[in-house]
Design an enzyme around this catalytic site. Sequence first.
Site, PDB file in Angstrom:
ATOM      1  N   ASP A  34     -45.892  79.689  12.621  1.00 23.36           N
ATOM      2  CA  ASP A  34     -45.742  78.228  12.603  1.00 23.36           C
ATOM      3  C   ASP A  34     -46.182  77.603  11.287  1.00 23.36           C
ATOM      4  N   CYS A  91     -21.282  78.988  27.946  1.00 25.22           N
ATOM      5  CA  CYS A  91     -22.442  78.543  28.743  1.00 25.22           C
ATOM      6  C   CYS A  91     -22.987  77.223  28.197  1.00 25.22           C
ATOM      7  N   CYS A 138     -28.441  75.047  29.538  1.00 27.08           N
ATOM      8  CA  CYS A 138     -29.641  74.388  28.991  1.00 27.08           C
ATOM      9  C   CYS A 138     -29.366  72.910  28.726  1.00 27.08           C
ATOM     10  N   CYS A 151     -31.443  69.840  30.599  1.00 28.29           N
ATOM     11  CA  CYS A 151     -32.466  69.078  29.858  1.00 28.29           C
ATOM     12  C   CYS A 151     -32.550  67.647  30.411  1.00 28.29           C
ATOM     13  N   CYS A 208     -42.684  72.339  27.720  1.00 33.64           N
ATOM     14  CA  CYS A 208     -41.585  72.291  28.701  1.00 33.64           C
ATOM     15  C   CYS A 208     -40.784  73.589  28.560  1.00 33.64           C
ATOM     16  N   CYS A 236     -35.232  74.355  29.510  1.00 34.57           N
ATOM     17  CA  CYS A 236     -34.009  74.887  28.898  1.00 34.57           C
ATOM     18  C   CYS A 236     -34.080  76.395  28.681  1.00 34.57           C
ATOM     19  N   CYS A 240     -31.782  79.634  31.319  1.00 31.00           N
ATOM     20  CA  CYS A 240     -30.967  80.488  30.441  1.00 31.00           C
ATOM     21  C   CYS A 240     -30.732  81.862  31.086  1.00 31.00           C
TER      22      CYS A 240
HETATM   23  C1  B12 Z   1     -41.298  71.720  15.038  1.00 33.21           C
HETATM   24  C2  B12 Z   1     -41.254  72.751  16.108  1.00 33.21           C
HETATM   25  C3  B12 Z   1     -40.990  72.320  17.414  1.00 33.21           C
HETATM   26  C4  B12 Z   1     -40.452  70.927  17.714  1.00 33.21           C
HETATM   27  C5  B12 Z   1     -38.923  70.943  17.415  1.00 33.21           C
HETATM   28  C6  B12 Z   1     -38.194  72.075  18.174  1.00 33.21           C
HETATM   29  C7  B12 Z   1     -37.028  72.721  17.468  1.00 33.21           C
HETATM   30  N1  B12 Z   1     -36.134  73.254  18.274  1.00 33.21           N
HETATM   31  O1  B12 Z   1     -36.942  72.770  16.253  1.00 33.21           O
HETATM   32  C8  B12 Z   1     -40.842  70.749  19.221  1.00 33.21           C
HETATM   33  C9  B12 Z   1     -42.217  70.121  19.306  1.00 33.21           C
HETATM   34  C10 B12 Z   1     -39.873  69.929  20.070  1.00 33.21           C
HETATM   35  C11 B12 Z   1     -40.921  72.219  19.642  1.00 33.21           C
HETATM   36  C12 B12 Z   1     -40.751  72.641  20.943  1.00 33.21           C
HETATM   37  C13 B12 Z   1     -40.769  73.968  21.322  1.00 33.21           C
HETATM   38  N2  B12 Z   1     -41.111  75.013  20.547  1.00 33.21           N
HETATM   39 CO1  B12 Z   1     -41.423  74.911  18.629  1.00 33.21          CO
HETATM   40  N3  B12 Z   1     -41.562  75.017  16.749  1.00 33.21           N
HETATM   41  C14 B12 Z   1     -41.470  74.126  15.822  1.00 33.21           C
HETATM   42  C15 B12 Z   1     -41.667  74.776  14.437  1.00 33.21           C
HETATM   43  C16 B12 Z   1     -43.112  74.552  13.991  1.00 33.21           C
HETATM   44  C17 B12 Z   1     -40.686  74.282  13.365  1.00 33.21           C
HETATM   45  C18 B12 Z   1     -39.222  74.273  13.838  1.00 33.21           C
HETATM   46  C19 B12 Z   1     -38.373  73.340  13.022  1.00 33.21           C
HETATM   47  O2  B12 Z   1     -38.483  73.289  11.821  1.00 33.21           O
HETATM   48  N4  B12 Z   1     -37.551  72.573  13.694  1.00 33.21           N
HETATM   49  C20 B12 Z   1     -36.676  71.641  13.085  1.00 33.21           C
HETATM   50  C21 B12 Z   1     -35.279  72.219  13.186  1.00 33.21           C
HETATM   51  C22 B12 Z   1     -34.236  71.241  12.687  1.00 33.21           C
HETATM   52  O3  B12 Z   1     -35.325  73.361  12.332  1.00 33.21           O
HETATM   53  P1  B12 Z   1     -35.062  74.858  12.851  1.00 33.21           P
HETATM   54  O4  B12 Z   1     -34.632  74.790  14.270  1.00 33.21           O
HETATM   55  O5  B12 Z   1     -36.182  75.757  12.546  1.00 33.21           O
HETATM   56  O6  B12 Z   1     -33.906  75.313  11.882  1.00 33.21           O
HETATM   57  C23 B12 Z   1     -32.688  74.638  11.798  1.00 33.21           C
HETATM   58  C24 B12 Z   1     -32.594  73.706  10.619  1.00 33.21           C
HETATM   59  O7  B12 Z   1     -33.848  73.208  10.253  1.00 33.21           O
HETATM   60  C25 B12 Z   1     -32.054  74.461   9.498  1.00 33.21           C
HETATM   61  N5  B12 Z   1     -33.074  74.995   8.523  1.00 33.21           N
HETATM   62  C26 B12 Z   1     -33.909  75.969   8.760  1.00 33.21           C
HETATM   63  N6  B12 Z   1     -34.586  76.278   7.667  1.00 33.21           N
HETATM   64  C27 B12 Z   1     -34.167  75.497   6.664  1.00 33.21           C
HETATM   65  C28 B12 Z   1     -34.533  75.449   5.322  1.00 33.21           C
HETATM   66  C29 B12 Z   1     -34.024  74.484   4.504  1.00 33.21           C
HETATM   67  C30 B12 Z   1     -34.390  74.432   3.082  1.00 33.21           C
HETATM   68  C31 B12 Z   1     -33.191  73.574   5.059  1.00 33.21           C
HETATM   69  C32 B12 Z   1     -32.777  72.457   4.196  1.00 33.21           C
HETATM   70  C33 B12 Z   1     -32.754  73.699   6.389  1.00 33.21           C
HETATM   71  C34 B12 Z   1     -33.247  74.663   7.212  1.00 33.21           C
HETATM   72  O8  B12 Z   1     -31.362  75.529  10.127  1.00 33.21           O
HETATM   73  C35 B12 Z   1     -31.715  75.693  11.489  1.00 33.21           C
HETATM   74  C36 B12 Z   1     -30.539  75.811  12.412  1.00 33.21           C
HETATM   75  O9  B12 Z   1     -29.971  74.575  12.678  1.00 33.21           O
HETATM   76  C37 B12 Z   1     -41.358  76.280  14.770  1.00 33.21           C
HETATM   77  C38 B12 Z   1     -42.076  77.315  13.882  1.00 33.21           C
HETATM   78  C39 B12 Z   1     -41.374  77.478  12.543  1.00 33.21           C
HETATM   79  N7  B12 Z   1     -42.086  77.296  11.463  1.00 33.21           N
HETATM   80  O10 B12 Z   1     -40.188  77.738  12.483  1.00 33.21           O
HETATM   81  C40 B12 Z   1     -41.760  76.371  16.265  1.00 33.21           C
HETATM   82  C41 B12 Z   1     -40.942  77.273  17.174  1.00 33.21           C
HETATM   83  C42 B12 Z   1     -39.486  77.031  16.899  1.00 33.21           C
HETATM   84  N8  B12 Z   1     -41.246  76.764  18.506  1.00 33.21           N
HETATM   85  C43 B12 Z   1     -41.309  77.670  19.423  1.00 33.21           C
HETATM   86  C44 B12 Z   1     -41.481  77.417  20.812  1.00 33.21           C
HETATM   87  C45 B12 Z   1     -41.872  78.598  21.692  1.00 33.21           C
HETATM   88  C46 B12 Z   1     -41.277  76.133  21.326  1.00 33.21           C
HETATM   89  C47 B12 Z   1     -41.148  75.737  22.824  1.00 33.21           C
HETATM   90  C48 B12 Z   1     -40.423  76.756  23.684  1.00 33.21           C
HETATM   91  C49 B12 Z   1     -42.572  75.454  23.396  1.00 33.21           C
HETATM   92  C50 B12 Z   1     -42.586  74.852  24.788  1.00 33.21           C
HETATM   93  N9  B12 Z   1     -42.313  75.617  25.815  1.00 33.21           N
HETATM   94  O11 B12 Z   1     -42.847  73.693  24.947  1.00 33.21           O
HETATM   95  C51 B12 Z   1     -40.374  74.400  22.713  1.00 33.21           C
HETATM   96  C52 B12 Z   1     -38.849  74.613  22.773  1.00 33.21           C
HETATM   97  C53 B12 Z   1     -38.079  73.344  22.719  1.00 33.21           C
HETATM   98  C54 B12 Z   1     -36.668  73.615  22.203  1.00 33.21           C
HETATM   99  N10 B12 Z   1     -35.672  73.464  23.051  1.00 33.21           N
HETATM  100  O12 B12 Z   1     -36.507  73.960  21.033  1.00 33.21           O
HETATM  101  C55 B12 Z   1     -41.063  79.059  18.839  1.00 33.21           C
HETATM  102  C56 B12 Z   1     -39.627  79.502  19.195  1.00 33.21           C
HETATM  103  C57 B12 Z   1     -39.503  81.007  19.447  1.00 33.21           C
HETATM  104  C58 B12 Z   1     -38.073  81.325  19.767  1.00 33.21           C
HETATM  105  N11 B12 Z   1     -37.874  82.405  20.526  1.00 33.21           N
HETATM  106  O13 B12 Z   1     -37.146  80.682  19.342  1.00 33.21           O
HETATM  107  C59 B12 Z   1     -41.326  78.794  17.286  1.00 33.21           C
HETATM  108  C60 B12 Z   1     -40.510  79.652  16.349  1.00 33.21           C
HETATM  109  C61 B12 Z   1     -42.836  79.001  17.079  1.00 33.21           C
HETATM  110  C62 B12 Z   1     -43.232  80.466  16.960  1.00 33.21           C
HETATM  111  N12 B12 Z   1     -43.931  80.804  15.901  1.00 33.21           N
HETATM  112  O14 B12 Z   1     -42.943  81.289  17.786  1.00 33.21           O
HETATM  113  N13 B12 Z   1     -41.128  73.042  18.570  1.00 33.21           N
HETATM  114  S1  SF4 Z   2     -29.223  78.949  25.282  1.00 27.95           S
HETATM  115 FE1  SF4 Z   2     -28.995  80.090  27.209  1.00 27.95          FE
HETATM  116  S2  SF4 Z   2     -28.613  78.459  28.714  1.00 27.95           S
HETATM  117 FE2  SF4 Z   2     -28.241  77.564  26.704  1.00 27.95          FE
HETATM  118  S3  SF4 Z   2     -26.054  77.829  26.359  1.00 27.95           S
HETATM  119 FE3  SF4 Z   2     -27.079  79.575  25.418  1.00 27.95          FE
HETATM  120  S4  SF4 Z   2     -27.007  81.153  26.998  1.00 27.95           S
HETATM  121 FE4  SF4 Z   2     -26.622  79.215  28.033  1.00 27.95          FE
HETATM  122  S1  SF4 Z   3     -37.972  71.846  26.159  1.00 26.03           S
HETATM  123 FE1  SF4 Z   3     -35.757  71.962  26.421  1.00 26.03          FE
HETATM  124  S2  SF4 Z   3     -35.338  71.115  28.460  1.00 26.03           S
HETATM  125 FE2  SF4 Z   3     -37.408  70.534  27.920  1.00 26.03          FE
HETATM  126  S3  SF4 Z   3     -37.086  68.474  27.074  1.00 26.03           S
HETATM  127 FE3  SF4 Z   3     -37.147  69.922  25.347  1.00 26.03          FE
HETATM  128  S4  SF4 Z   3     -35.021  70.404  24.988  1.00 26.03           S
HETATM  129 FE4  SF4 Z   3     -35.109  69.448  27.011  1.00 26.03          FE
END
Ligand code: B12
Ligand code: SF4
Ligand code: SF4
Length: 314
Positions: A128, A185, A188, A192, A236, A239, A243
């Site tokens: 992270d 699919c 999720c 949500c 949460c 989602c 899956c």
């Molecule tokens: C901020 C964050 C969150 C935020 C945003 C979630 C998200 N989906 O991004 C919140 C608080 C909502 C969150 C929730 C959760 N999180 Co979180 N989170 C992070 C964190 C710290 C950063 C992710 C991020 O940057 N998000 C912003 C989006 C836009 O970026 P991204 O998805 O990584 O990448 C996309 C773009 O940013 C772009 N991109 C990526 N890199 C770069 C670089 C450049 C230069 C640019 C311009 C663009 C770009 O490409 C990607 C594809 O579209 C990561 C750890 C890490 N450093 O990666 C953990 C991480 C993603 N989280 C994790 C987990 C477990 C969760 C939860 C399941 C926890 C829970 N049960 O509540 C939920 C899942 C919610 C969900 N549906 O995603 C795990 C996921 C593991 C996995 N198997 O995927 C991580 C990897 C932490 C870890 N070390 O294990 N999280």
């Molecule tokens: S992440 Fe899992 S639940 Fe969501 S569309 Fe993909 S296979 Fe289906």
């Molecule tokens: S963890 Fe997944 S289901 Fe829960 S609010 Fe976030 S995106 Fe929606």
Amino acid sequence: MLVDNSLKEKALSIGFDLFGVSKAIIPEKAKNDFEEFIKNKYYGSMSWFPERWEIRNNFSNLGLEPKSAICLGVIYNSINHKNILNNIKISRYATGRDYHKVLKDMGKEFINFLKIKFPSSKFRQGVDTLPISEKVLSENAGLGWIGKNTNLISKQIGSYFFLSVILTDHELSVDNKLNFDCGSCSKCIDACPTNALFEPYKINASLCISHTTIENRDDSIPENLANNLQGWVYGCDICQEVCPWNIRAERKNIFSKISDFEPLEVFYSEEKLLGLTENEFNKITLESAISRITYKQWKRNLSYFIKNEKEKNK
Ligand code: B12
Ligand code: SF4
Ligand code: SF4
């Protein structure tokens, strides 16, 4: 370049479930997604995003010129999670010992091994903590694919796993990206409750319950979200629970081997959770990921849980 299996073997022997190597570069498409995330303020209360994550564009700001990213995954889903029968819901990832600490310890052991193998190379581990996308690098390293719920999913183990990335200036042979996606699919997105997954593969974090219960530090929660928390007081899993890849992994008895991820006793009792004093909360959560929120946030989240339960039973 010759494939060196000893790295994977060592990682698995330490307890990692997934291992892969990618080039330490982020594709253009991912950059555009990230820019959209920032521009539309989908990061919500995580105000550190735009500043700190600027350096995502430039890995050299990280203290080394990384050439390779060693991507590691560890399952956190415990077989005992199904014995937690409370209405109060806490995400699976947070009921055991703080994963940052567990993965850092495992990473240290791995880096010690790497340093012996490649004495003149530098290594930097993130859990992270580094301003990099662990998901994108790990997807490129073949660990799985980023699903429509925006989590990284592995065909073998589903998505209940943590990621850790070790950046190195050593040029390693890379793994192939998996050529796979979610197909038709959309379970999720349909499940949500807050519409945070507003489009396949895209999240508005400010609407996500995980963000609302953890990252939002305000005294109150916006009404549209507060009414839709579905019992979640920390994180949460909705989602991921719907899956098919996680349902399949559980059916195949794929659970964490790490004893540190066993749920702590307190999480089995709704009564205990509701009655925690500040001292008890701080003591119990000190070693857990829940220490990310304050007691004030905990009480706030519980107050919405109690209110929603009353409404449900009217
Ligand atoms: C901020 C964050 C969150 C935020 C945003 C979630 C998200 N989906 O991004 C919140 C608080 C909502 C969150 C929730 C959760 N999180 Co979180 N989170 C992070 C964190 C710290 C950063 C992710 C991020 O940057 N998000 C912003 C989006 C836009 O970026 P991204 O998805 O990584 O990448 C996309 C773009 O940013 C772009 N991109 C990526 N890199 C770069 C670089 C450049 C230069 C640019 C311009 C663009 C770009 O490409 C990607 C594809 O579209 C990561 C750890 C890490 N450093 O990666 C953990 C991480 C993603 N989280 C994790 C987990 C477990 C969760 C939860 C399941 C926890 C829970 N049960 O509540 C939920 C899942 C919610 C969900 N549906 O995603 C795990 C996921 C593991 C996995 N198997 O995927 C991580 C990897 C932490 C870890 N070390 O294990 N999280
Ligand atoms: S992440 Fe899992 S639940 Fe969501 S569309 Fe993909 S296979 Fe289906
Ligand atoms: S963890 Fe997944 S289901 Fe829960 S609010 Fe976030 S995106 Fe929606």
